[in-house]
Structures are given as structure tokens and as C-alpha cells.
Motif scaffolding. Structure first.
Motif, PDB file in Angstrom:
ATOM      1  N   PHE A 207       1.067  -0.687   0.069  1.00 24.80           N
ATOM      2  CA  PHE A 207      -0.181   0.015   0.170  1.00 24.80           C
ATOM      3  C   PHE A 207       0.798   1.504   0.105  1.00 24.80           C
ATOM      4  CE2 PHE A 207      -4.926  -1.574   0.867  1.00 24.80           C
ATOM      5  CZ  PHE A 207      -3.797  -2.907   1.269  1.00 24.80           C
ATOM      6  N   ALA A 208       0.632   2.083  -0.576  1.00 24.84           N
ATOM      7  CA  ALA A 208       1.128   3.842  -0.367  1.00 24.84           C
ATOM      8  C   ALA A 208       0.612   4.098   1.132  1.00 24.84           C
ATOM      9  CB  ALA A 208       0.350   5.139  -1.123  1.00 24.84           C
ATOM     10  N   ALA A 209       1.525   4.255   1.562  1.00 20.71           N
ATOM     11  CA  ALA A 209       1.371   4.508   3.627  1.00 20.71           C
ATOM     12  C   ALA A 209       2.184   5.570   3.856  1.00 20.71           C
ATOM     13  CB  ALA A 209       1.872   3.305   3.951  1.00 20.71           C
ATOM     14  N   SER A 210       2.226   5.440   5.026  1.00 20.92           N
ATOM     15  CA  SER A 210       3.256   7.403   5.385  1.00 20.92           C
ATOM     16  C   SER A 210       3.204   7.320   6.562  1.00 20.92           C
ATOM     17  CB  SER A 210       2.969   8.602   4.158  1.00 20.92           C
ATOM     18  OG  SER A 210       1.615   8.911   4.589  1.00 20.92           O
ATOM     19  N   LEU A 211       3.523   7.793   7.500  1.00 17.93           N
ATOM     20  CA  LEU A 211       3.205   8.523   9.044  1.00 17.93           C
ATOM     21  C   LEU A 211       4.169   9.425   9.171  1.00 17.93           C
ATOM     22  CD1 LEU A 211       2.599   6.947  11.240  1.00 17.93           C
ATOM     23  CD2 LEU A 211       5.736   6.686  12.206  1.00 17.93           C
ATOM     24  N   ASN A 212       2.819  10.905   9.376  1.00 21.33           N
ATOM     25  CA  ASN A 212       3.233  12.179   9.343  1.00 21.33           C
ATOM     26  C   ASN A 212       3.878  12.516   7.614  1.00 21.33           C
ATOM     27  OD1 ASN A 212       1.603  11.887  11.941  1.00 21.33           O
ATOM     28  ND2 ASN A 212       4.082  11.750  13.039  1.00 21.33           N
ATOM     29  N   SER A 213       3.183  11.792   6.647  1.00 20.13           N
ATOM     30  CA  SER A 213       3.606  12.343   5.448  1.00 20.13           C
ATOM     31  C   SER A 213       4.638  11.321   5.049  1.00 20.13           C
ATOM     32  CB  SER A 213       3.211  14.225   5.554  1.00 20.13           C
ATOM     33  OG  SER A 213       2.153  14.282   5.814  1.00 20.13           O
ATOM     34  N   THR A 214       5.804  10.933   5.487  1.00 21.17           N
ATOM     35  CA  THR A 214       6.633  10.454   5.338  1.00 21.17           C
ATOM     36  C   THR A 214       6.638   9.239   4.865  1.00 21.17           C
ATOM     37  OG1 THR A 214       8.222  12.278   6.417  1.00 21.17           O
ATOM     38  CG2 THR A 214       9.455   9.582   5.961  1.00 21.17           C
ATOM     39  N   ALA A 215       6.828   8.401   3.837  1.00 17.51           N
ATOM     40  CA  ALA A 215       6.579   6.846   3.346  1.00 17.51           C
ATOM     41  C   ALA A 215       7.069   6.273   4.155  1.00 17.51           C
ATOM     42  CB  ALA A 215       7.367   6.791   1.792  1.00 17.51           C
ATOM     43  N   ILE A 216       6.355   5.008   4.756  1.00 18.56           N
ATOM     44  CA  ILE A 216       6.863   3.839   5.314  1.00 18.56           C
ATOM     45  C   ILE A 216       6.903   1.768   4.469  1.00 18.56           C
ATOM     46  CG2 ILE A 216       6.473   5.321   7.640  1.00 18.56           C
ATOM     47  CD1 ILE A 216       3.714   3.084   7.556  1.00 18.56           C
ATOM     48  N   ASP A 217       7.476   1.721   4.946  1.00 15.58           N
ATOM     49  CA  ASP A 217       8.005   0.656   4.298  1.00 15.58           C
ATOM     50  C   ASP A 217       7.098  -1.168   4.780  1.00 15.58           C
ATOM     51  OD1 ASP A 217       9.974   1.769   3.077  1.00 15.58           O
ATOM     52  OD2 ASP A 217      11.555   1.025   4.531  1.00 15.58           O
ATOM     53  N   LEU A 218       6.981  -1.475   3.795  1.00 16.49           N
ATOM     54  CA  LEU A 218       6.205  -3.153   4.715  1.00 16.49           C
ATOM     55  C   LEU A 218       6.956  -3.538   5.557  1.00 16.49           C
ATOM     56  CD1 LEU A 218       4.699  -4.433   1.800  1.00 16.49           C
ATOM     57  CD2 LEU A 218       3.146  -3.922   3.278  1.00 16.49           C
ATOM     58  N   ASN A 219       6.500  -4.387   6.239  1.00 15.69           N
ATOM     59  CA  ASN A 219       7.865  -5.663   6.946  1.00 15.69           C
ATOM     60  C   ASN A 219       8.257  -4.924   7.687  1.00 15.69           C
ATOM     61  OD1 ASN A 219       5.805  -7.177   5.852  1.00 15.69           O
ATOM     62  ND2 ASN A 219       7.712  -7.879   4.189  1.00 15.69           N
ATOM     63  N   ARG A 220       8.526  -3.791   8.808  1.00 15.98           N
ATOM     64  CA  ARG A 220       8.715  -3.086   9.252  1.00 15.98           C
ATOM     65  C   ARG A 220       8.326  -2.373  10.706  1.00 15.98           C
ATOM     66  NH1 ARG A 220      13.097   1.378   7.816  1.00 15.98           N
ATOM     67  NH2 ARG A 220      13.533   2.383   9.879  1.00 15.98           N
TER      68      ARG A 220
END
Lengths: 344, 257
Positions: A82-95
């Protein structure tokens, strides 16, 4: 207290655990994750119990934030990309990341695959209905009020000590080409003409947009039944491929009806179920028959890979600490370009 | 009633359905004797407490046995099933319960009754008489939670399914289609014709047992007025013991073998 608020959500996101077992004889569906491997991977990352409830994201994610007085909660995303972000910074899968006070976890549309898993350290704390917290929305059972999630829902998170942040080095998944899905042929395949049975294994099927947790409709050249397409209703296992009057397959998955009256030509092997569920509309596949022994060999391989996952876990760089370190190195010169979220 | 299956060289028929399910077919007909044999085999397998067997889904004439193939090898499971097949004719089944289910026919509760009257060319009172004068067997529970597949519908009421499903029915709706009758437990669109409704909830997740009916039960319908329907709804809300009020042990000839 640990709580997570759903600010926004896709329409089919639900809470799932391993599933509701032992009640299919009463017409009560098994439910549970569409991609068991991704589900189990999330539990391993967060060192959660095997059956801890988590959020299954179906095609579309959502926005999540801590509840008003909640302490921070660690989380991980697995499964579909998925396109995912935490406070607008992209985050990775499996982390493993930390959702801190004021943070917004924003998950958009699935880019590869269909089903993602948003797992929280400690699991979602929710009551069991008939031995499980898995949502079966058609019957209004389990999960949050027996339904898929809605904006405004508030979910309690179980307490668990903070975990050292870890990640699994990502392996890229290809979506090009024709997927091979392994099946075991059922004796009910006798209900099809030999030419049709042959066609079942040689033709390339396409996944249609008609799919949900209950089943996936495929399209291709229709198969012909020898005489009629009705059987006396009997049990439907997970992954059963039923062929109704249209001659086109419907693959029955986690939320399938426990019994049904269409002939089941073959059944997808357990090892391939998650991979099949992640196929998107338009993707192509071919069915390949295997023996029971071959199916078990593949299942063992999947299980061995999962059991070895903890060995693959590596420490995730603690971005907060490395940032402090860099401050020291450059003697207090703070880079304004540093927008890394607070995470650990 | 005995649960000895009909003698046929084809049955029992045993085969795997995928890598984690195994099917035992005891016949290929909707028949009380075959169905009784299915329930006997299910109970026998349950008594054996087979390690790695997770769940059994009995249906009209077969059982689907779900198992973990990494714990319970296929060969071991097959052996156990053969052993169970030998023992099961001697396994006593629990006494069948005999239900009398109150139904309010027609009007708001059974909106299809006049359509059925026209299609089958019989009067509404004749429909109600045919529906209430029959003895039904619960062959299996499936499709949706607590949904009972009933056999025993009067041939006068046999009617093909609708070409296109009707809008969702309410839980408690009493339907007919083909040679079958049923009690709906979930709101769902359906190809069945709705004759009436019962105030008795056949499925309540919080109740123990959640499902009122079980396979092997016998069932009759009894006509009630709309007022009685409303009163029963209130009684049930106020904690009426449904099993005590509507179920009775069957006469001895329907009991254990």
C-alpha cells in the motif's frame, strides 16, 4: 491505556484473527485472514501471539491516530503493498514503527496485491464471538460490532512491553506474467466433459473485479458440465473452485458459505491460497494439478520459511537516535530538511 | 429409524478435497436414512477424538472432514474413517427433538403467499394447510448461521426458484423453493418464496446453543395470528425459554435407535 482511532477507512477493512473454527456445521463461516502468510508475518514482526486480532485492509487503507489519552503503540504493515506514510513520510512493509502521540498513519490504495495487514503490538483487544474475534460482516459476527470498520471507530489495543524495532529485508514481488496456482483435482471433476477438464488446466484465466472475502470470480472460456450443474449441497473447503451454470469458476475463500450446491472441480492447495487472494482484477493465472504429497511439500516449505522469519529480522535503524547523533557530529547545526517521523 | 446407509457398491465414497479436507459420501440422495448415517458417522468420529482433525461439516449425504495434514497424515485419517464406518451403525444418536414452530402467514409477514397461490393455483388457506400438516426433517444446517435445510415439503407446494432473487427477507422468514422449506436466520436476497414469519430467532450468537435447530431434528409449523406473533416477540424479548416452549422430545419411534 492504548487506543487507536479510525479517522478514515476503506469500505471492506475488518478485524481478523486466525478464524472461527468448529462451527461450520452450524452454517457459521470460518473467516480469518485472506493471506495467512502475511498475517503470520505481522505477528512474528511484533512478537504477538499467533491469534492476536489485527486489521485486514482490503484494497484501500485508511487513516489512524492514537486515542486521546493513549500511550504510543508499535505497528507493522504486511501483505499487499500500500502507499503508506507516517506523518507524510513514506513507510515500508514488514517493518516495526511507533505510532506516537499526534502521529497520523495514512494508508492509501493497494498498489500490488489486495490484502494488507495492519498489526499492532499487543493485538487489538476485542471480545470473542463463538470463539473468535474474526469479522464475518455478512452474518454480523465478531470484529468491531459485527461489521467492517468505519470512520470514528475506536479500537482498544492490548498491552505489551515495547519491542526493539525490527524489519524483514524486503523481497520484491513481481506482478507481471501468468501466475501458476496449484490445485488438487476433486472427484466432482467427473461432472465435466473431458475436453472441459483439459481446458481447465490449459487455459489462462483472468481475475475479474468481482471479488471479496467470500469468493473470486474468474473469466475465461466456459467449461461444460456433462449433465446439469447441481449437486446435493455439501461442504465447501477453503480454496474450493466451484463451477456454476455459467461454466466460469468461482473460487471460495475465507468468508465462503460452509456448504453449497455447485460442483467443485478442484481445490487450491493451502500453500497457494494467500498468493491467489492477492491477485488483482485483470491478473492472469493458470491452474496446475499437484498430488497431495506435492501440496504438503509446498505447505512445509511455506511453514519453514515462516519459522525462519525470526532469524531474518534485523534491527531497524532507530531514526530518532541517528538524527541526534548527526546533530552531535555537526555540532548543533540542525538540518531543517530533516522531516523523519518520530519512530522506533 | 435406523442409520444404516442404503447398500450400494459405490458408497461409502472417500476422497480428499484439497490438502486439508476429506469427504465421505454415504449416498447420493436426499434420504432420511442416509442423513441419519451421516450424523452417526459424525458422532462416532467425534467420540474418537482424532488428533489433527479440526472440524466436521455434515451435509445431506456426506461429511467434509477438515484436518491438519502436517499433524494427521491422510493414510491415518483414512484408516480412522474406515474404523468409524464399522462402528457408526452402533453409535446411539441423541434423541431427536420435535419442534412446533409458530408462523404468522401472509400479509406483512409472508408477502409472497398470494403469488404462490396464483402460480400453484391453490387457495391461501390450502397453502397454509399443506405447510402446517407436514412433518419436516432438519437435514443439515448450512449456507448461513443456523439456516436449516428442511425436507418433507408437501408436493402441492413444490415450486421452482425465482428467476431473479427477491429483495432481502427478514430473519425468521419462512420460505419454500423446489422441494425444500426453510427458516431464514439472516437478512439476505433470495430466490425462495416467503409464506410467513416466525418470531423465534433460530440463531442468536450470544445464546448457548447459538443455533436452535440441529440436524436430525423434526419440525412442524403451526399457524398463529399477527397479535400472537407480536406477543411472542415481546415474550422472547422478556426472556421466554424458547426450547421449553417450542421443543419436546420426539415420540419413542423417532428417538435413539
Amino acid at each position: 491505556m492504548r487506543e487507536i482511532n479510525v479517522l478514515k477507512t476503506g469500505p471492506a477493512n475488518s478485524i481478523q484473527d486466525l478464524g472461527r473454527f468448529g462451527h461450520q456445521r452450524l452454517g457459521i463461516t470460518q473467516s480469518g485472514p485472506m493471506d495467512l502468510v502475511a498475517f503470520r508475518t505481522a505477528q512474528i514482526l511484533l512478537d504477538n501471539p499467533d491469534n492476536a486480532p489485527m486489521i485486514e485492509l482490503a484494497g484501500m487503507g485508511g487513516d489512524f491516530r492514537l486515542g486521546r489519552n493513549s500511550s504510543p503503540v508499535q505497528f507493522a504493515l504486511t501483505g499487499a503493498k500500500f502507499a503508506a506514510s507516517l506523518n507524510s513520510t513514506a513507510i515500508d512493509l514488514n517493518r516495526v514503527y511507533m505510532l506516537g502521540i499526534g502521529d497520523v498513519l495514512s494508508i492509501g490504495a493497494a498498489q500490488i496485491g489486495n490484502y494488507g495487514y495492519l498489526a499492532l503490538r499487543g493485538g487489538i483487544d476485542i471480545e470473542h464471538v463463538l470463539g473468535s474475534s474474526a469479522t464475518h460482516s455478512r452474518a454480523g459476527l465478531g470484529g468491531h460490532q459485527g461489521r467492517t470498520l468505519r470512520a470514528g471507530d475506536q479500537l482498544s489495543v492490548g498491552s505489551a512491553p515495547k519491542l526493539a524495532p525490527v524489519l524483514i529485508p524486503s523481497a520484491s514481488r513481481s506482478t507481471a506474467g501468468i501466475e501458476t496456482i496449484h490445485v488438487i483435482q476433486n472427484p466432482q471433476s467427473e461432472m465435466f466433459t473431458p475436453a472441459s477438464l483439459d481446458r481447465f488446466y490449459t487455459q489462462v484465466y483472468s481475475v475479474t473485479a468481482k471479488m471479496d472475502r467470500m469468493g473470486v470470480y474468474l473469466t475465461g472460456h466456459p467449461l461444460s458440465h456433462r449433465a446439469g450443474h447441481d449437486i446435493i449441497s455439501d461442504g465447501n473447503p477453503n480454496g474450493a473452485i466451484q463451477i456454476p451454470g455459467s461454466g466460469l469458476p468461482i473460487v471460495l475463500l475465507a468468508d465462503r458459505q460452509p456448504t453449497g450446491g455447485y460442483p467443485k472441480i478442484a481445490t487450491i492447495i493451502t500453500a497457494d491460497l494467500g498468493r491467489f487472494a492477492q491477485l488483482r482484477g485483470g491478473q492472469k493465472l493458470r491452474f496446475q494439478p499437484v498430488s497431495h504429497a506435492q501440496a504438503l511439500e509446498k505447505l512445509r516449505r511455506v511453514n519453514t520459511a515462516l519459522e525462519n522469519t525470526p532469524k531474518l529480522l534485523v534491527s531497524a535503524p532507530d531514526r530518532k537516535e541517528s538524527r541526534l547523533l548527526s546533530y552531535n557530529l555537526i555540532s548543533g547545526a540542525i538540518s531543517s530538511g530533516d522531516t523523519m517521523p518520530w519512530e522506533d | 429409524m435406523t442409520h444404516q446407509p442404503q447398500q450400494s457398491p459405490e458408497f461409502p465414497r472417500l476422497y480428499p478435497m484439497g490438502d486439508s479436507a476429506f469427504v465421505v459420501e454415504l449416498g447420493d440422495a436426499v434420504d432420511p436414512g442416509i442423513n441419519q448415517a451421516v450424523l452417526g458417522l459424525e458422532l462416532t468420529l467425534n467420540h474418537m477424538s482424532i488428533h489433527g482433525l479440526s472440524e466436521i461439516v455434515p451435509s445431506y449425504r456426506s461429511l467434509m472432514i477438515l484436518f491438519d495434514p502436517l499433524i494427521l497424515p491422510l493414510e491415518t485419517l483414512t484408516q480412522k474413517i474406515h474404523q468409524a464406518l464399522l462402528q457408526s451403525p452402533n453409535t446411539p444418536l441423541p434423541r431427536a427433538r420435535h419442534w412446533t414452530i409458530p408462523v404468522c402467514y401472509g400479509a406483512d409477514h409472508g408477502e409472497d403467499i398470494t403469488e404462490v397461490s396464483t402460480l400453484l393455483n391453490i387457495t391461501v388457506p390450502e397453502i397454509i394447510a399443506a405447510h402446517t400438516n407436514a412433518e419436516y426433517r432438519v437435514y443439515m444446517i448450512g449456507f448461513s448461521p443456523g439456516y436449516a435445510y428442511l425436507g418433507g415439503l408437501s408436493p402441492r407446494l413444490h415450486i421452482p426458484r425465482r428467476q431473479t432473487p427477491r429483495p432481502a427477507v427478514k430473519p425468521g422468514a419462512i420460505g419454500i423453493a423446489g422441494q425444500q422449506a426453510c427458516v431464514f436466520t439472516n437478512a439476505a436476497p433470495t430466490g425462495w418464496y416467503i409464506l410467513g414469519a416466525t418470531p423465534i430467532p433460530a440463531f442468536e450468537p450470544a445464546r448457548d446453543p447459538a443455533c436452535l435447530f440441529r440436524a436430525g431434528d423434526q419440525l412442524r409449523f403451526a399457524e398463529i395470528s399477527p397479535d400472537r406473533y407480536n406477543n411472542l416477540v415481546l415474550d422472547i424479548q422478556n426472556g421466554l425459554d424458547i426450547t421449553a416452549a417450542f421443543a419436546a422430545p420426539a415420540p419413542a419411534n423417532l428417538g435413539p435407535i
